[in-house]
Motif scaffolding. Sequence first.
Motif, PDB file in Angstrom:
ATOM      1  N   PRO A  86      -1.203   0.008  35.825  1.00 43.36           N
ATOM      2  CA  PRO A  86      -2.527   0.639  35.885  1.00 43.36           C
ATOM      3  C   PRO A  86      -3.407  -0.025  36.949  1.00 43.36           C
ATOM      4  CG  PRO A  86      -2.310  -0.682  33.889  1.00 43.36           C
ATOM      5  CD  PRO A  86      -0.981  -0.703  34.570  1.00 43.36           C
ATOM      6  N   LYS A  87      -4.313   0.751  37.505  1.00 42.64           N
ATOM      7  CA  LYS A  87      -5.258   0.196  38.467  1.00 42.64           C
ATOM      8  C   LYS A  87      -6.668   0.402  37.947  1.00 42.64           C
ATOM      9  CE  LYS A  87      -5.242   4.278  41.411  1.00 42.64           C
ATOM     10  NZ  LYS A  87      -5.026   4.808  42.737  1.00 42.64           N
ATOM     11  N   GLN A  88      -7.548  -0.519  38.345  1.00 40.41           N
ATOM     12  CA  GLN A  88      -8.930  -0.512  37.875  1.00 40.41           C
ATOM     13  C   GLN A  88      -9.857  -0.586  39.076  1.00 40.41           C
ATOM     14  OE1 GLN A  88      -9.923  -4.116  35.808  1.00 40.41           O
ATOM     15  NE2 GLN A  88     -12.030  -3.513  35.458  1.00 40.41           N
ATOM     16  N   ALA A  89     -10.789   0.332  39.170  1.00 42.34           N
ATOM     17  CA  ALA A  89     -11.795   0.291  40.230  1.00 42.34           C
ATOM     18  C   ALA A  89     -12.794  -0.823  39.920  1.00 42.34           C
ATOM     19  CB  ALA A  89     -12.514   1.626  40.331  1.00 42.34           C
ATOM     20  N   ILE A  90     -13.182  -1.537  40.947  1.00 41.26           N
ATOM     21  CA  ILE A  90     -14.162  -2.624  40.837  1.00 41.26           C
ATOM     22  C   ILE A  90     -15.425  -2.189  41.565  1.00 41.26           C
ATOM     23  CG2 ILE A  90     -14.644  -5.042  41.363  1.00 41.26           C
ATOM     24  CD1 ILE A  90     -12.289  -4.663  39.410  1.00 41.26           C
ATOM     25  N   VAL A 120     -10.022  -2.361  44.271  1.00 43.03           N
ATOM     26  CA  VAL A 120      -9.133  -1.878  43.216  1.00 43.03           C
ATOM     27  C   VAL A 120      -8.274  -3.044  42.764  1.00 43.03           C
ATOM     28  CG1 VAL A 120      -7.198  -0.356  42.660  1.00 43.03           C
ATOM     29  CG2 VAL A 120      -9.086   0.501  44.053  1.00 43.03           C
ATOM     30  N   ARG A 121      -8.228  -3.233  41.438  1.00 39.66           N
ATOM     31  CA  ARG A 121      -7.408  -4.290  40.859  1.00 39.66           C
ATOM     32  C   ARG A 121      -6.114  -3.673  40.332  1.00 39.66           C
ATOM     33  NH1 ARG A 121      -8.931  -8.946  36.394  1.00 39.66           N
ATOM     34  NH2 ARG A 121      -6.801  -9.740  36.245  1.00 39.66           N
ATOM     35  N   ALA A 122      -4.997  -4.290  40.687  1.00 34.06           N
ATOM     36  CA  ALA A 122      -3.683  -3.929  40.163  1.00 34.06           C
ATOM     37  C   ALA A 122      -3.021  -5.226  39.731  1.00 34.06           C
ATOM     38  CB  ALA A 122      -2.848  -3.222  41.221  1.00 34.06           C
ATOM     39  N   GLY A 123      -2.899  -5.426  38.428  1.00 31.83           N
ATOM     40  CA  GLY A 123      -2.395  -6.712  37.934  1.00 31.83           C
ATOM     41  C   GLY A 123      -3.384  -7.811  38.277  1.00 31.83           C
ATOM     42  N   ASN A 124      -2.900  -8.879  38.888  1.00 32.20           N
ATOM     43  CA  ASN A 124      -3.764  -9.994  39.287  1.00 32.20           C
ATOM     44  C   ASN A 124      -4.149  -9.939  40.762  1.00 32.20           C
ATOM     45  OD1 ASN A 124      -3.854 -11.097  36.733  1.00 32.20           O
ATOM     46  ND2 ASN A 124      -2.044 -12.357  37.053  1.00 32.20           N
ATOM     47  N   THR A 125      -3.885  -8.795  41.385  1.00 33.67           N
ATOM     48  CA  THR A 125      -4.213  -8.624  42.793  1.00 33.67           C
ATOM     49  C   THR A 125      -5.373  -7.638  42.912  1.00 33.67           C
ATOM     50  OG1 THR A 125      -1.898  -8.998  43.380  1.00 33.67           O
ATOM     51  CG2 THR A 125      -3.301  -8.009  45.061  1.00 33.67           C
ATOM     52  N   VAL A 126      -6.336  -7.990  43.751  1.00 34.46           N
ATOM     53  CA  VAL A 126      -7.488  -7.128  43.997  1.00 34.46           C
ATOM     54  C   VAL A 126      -7.536  -6.828  45.492  1.00 34.46           C
ATOM     55  CG1 VAL A 126      -9.987  -6.865  43.817  1.00 34.46           C
ATOM     56  CG2 VAL A 126      -8.741  -8.180  42.076  1.00 34.46           C
ATOM     57  N   TYR A 127      -7.576  -5.541  45.806  1.00 30.75           N
ATOM     58  CA  TYR A 127      -7.648  -5.078  47.189  1.00 30.75           C
ATOM     59  C   TYR A 127      -9.103  -4.740  47.485  1.00 30.75           C
ATOM     60  CZ  TYR A 127      -2.672  -4.932  46.476  1.00 30.75           C
ATOM     61  OH  TYR A 127      -1.374  -5.291  46.184  1.00 30.75           O
ATOM     62  N   GLY A 149     -10.120  -7.491  52.478  1.00 30.71           N
ATOM     63  CA  GLY A 149      -9.313  -8.614  52.022  1.00 30.71           C
ATOM     64  C   GLY A 149      -8.458  -8.297  50.818  1.00 30.71           C
ATOM     65  N   ILE A 150      -7.592  -9.240  50.515  1.00 30.28           N
ATOM     66  CA  ILE A 150      -6.748  -9.190  49.322  1.00 30.28           C
ATOM     67  C   ILE A 150      -7.028 -10.463  48.543  1.00 30.28           C
ATOM     68  CG2 ILE A 150      -4.408  -9.115  48.410  1.00 30.28           C
ATOM     69  CD1 ILE A 150      -3.597  -7.698  51.041  1.00 30.28           C
ATOM     70  N   LEU A 151      -7.354 -10.273  47.278  1.00 29.32           N
ATOM     71  CA  LEU A 151      -7.750 -11.356  46.380  1.00 29.32           C
ATOM     72  C   LEU A 151      -6.638 -11.560  45.364  1.00 29.32           C
ATOM     73  CD1 LEU A 151     -10.440 -12.941  45.344  1.00 29.32           C
ATOM     74  CD2 LEU A 151     -10.723 -10.974  43.893  1.00 29.32           C
ATOM     75  N   ALA A 152      -6.237 -12.789  45.122  1.00 28.49           N
ATOM     76  CA  ALA A 152      -5.245 -13.107  44.103  1.00 28.49           C
ATOM     77  C   ALA A 152      -5.951 -13.847  42.969  1.00 28.49           C
ATOM     78  CB  ALA A 152      -4.119 -13.952  44.676  1.00 28.49           C
ATOM     79  N   LEU A 153      -6.075 -13.192  41.823  1.00 25.10           N
ATOM     80  CA  LEU A 153      -6.741 -13.809  40.682  1.00 25.10           C
ATOM     81  C   LEU A 153      -5.786 -14.746  39.966  1.00 25.10           C
ATOM     82  CD1 LEU A 153      -8.621 -10.695  39.267  1.00 25.10           C
ATOM     83  CD2 LEU A 153      -9.578 -12.591  40.573  1.00 25.10           C
ATOM     84  N   PRO A 154      -6.314 -15.806  39.365  1.00 28.49           N
ATOM     85  CA  PRO A 154      -5.455 -16.707  38.603  1.00 28.49           C
ATOM     86  C   PRO A 154      -4.724 -15.951  37.496  1.00 28.49           C
ATOM     87  CG  PRO A 154      -7.665 -17.616  38.841  1.00 28.49           C
ATOM     88  CD  PRO A 154      -7.711 -16.216  39.355  1.00 28.49           C
ATOM     89  N   GLY A 155      -3.455 -16.276  37.319  1.00 27.54           N
ATOM     90  CA  GLY A 155      -2.628 -15.592  36.309  1.00 27.54           C
ATOM     91  C   GLY A 155      -2.890 -16.130  34.972  1.00 27.54           C
TER      92      GLY A 155
END
Length: 127
Positions: free
Chosen positions: A2-6, A22-29, A121-127
């Motif tokens: 699933p993807k989530q709009a931010i 857009v967040r997909a898993g722990n990655t935010v585009y 950018g591409i953001l990697a959120l802590p798992g």
Amino acid sequence: MPKQAIHSKHAPAAIGPYSQAVRAGNTVYLSGQLGLDPATGILASGVEAQAHQVFRNLRAVAQAAGGELDDIVKLTLLMTDLADFTKVNEIMATYFASPYPARATYQVAALPKGALVEVEGILALPG
């Protein structure tokens, strides 16, 4: 997945059919940000002011996603004049700490609203 709009009210609203991020898993585009003031929608004057506003806007969207600028792993900079490359680098260095994100920079013919710089950018959120 699933993807989530931010969305952040502290960054300019999208000026087209896209999400601020857009967040997909722990990655935010993170969509490209211009040097627009989020309250007025007015473009900052000059490349330095625009670059500062771009990074403030990116920070606002990153925070809305649960991250910070230092969680960004990849940036793409679009500039209308690579003669401003050194200035933008100096400004970027005030918003990020080492290790810096991976990055690509391109000179483009034009940007929306007559902007001089845009950054995504591409953001990697802590798992």
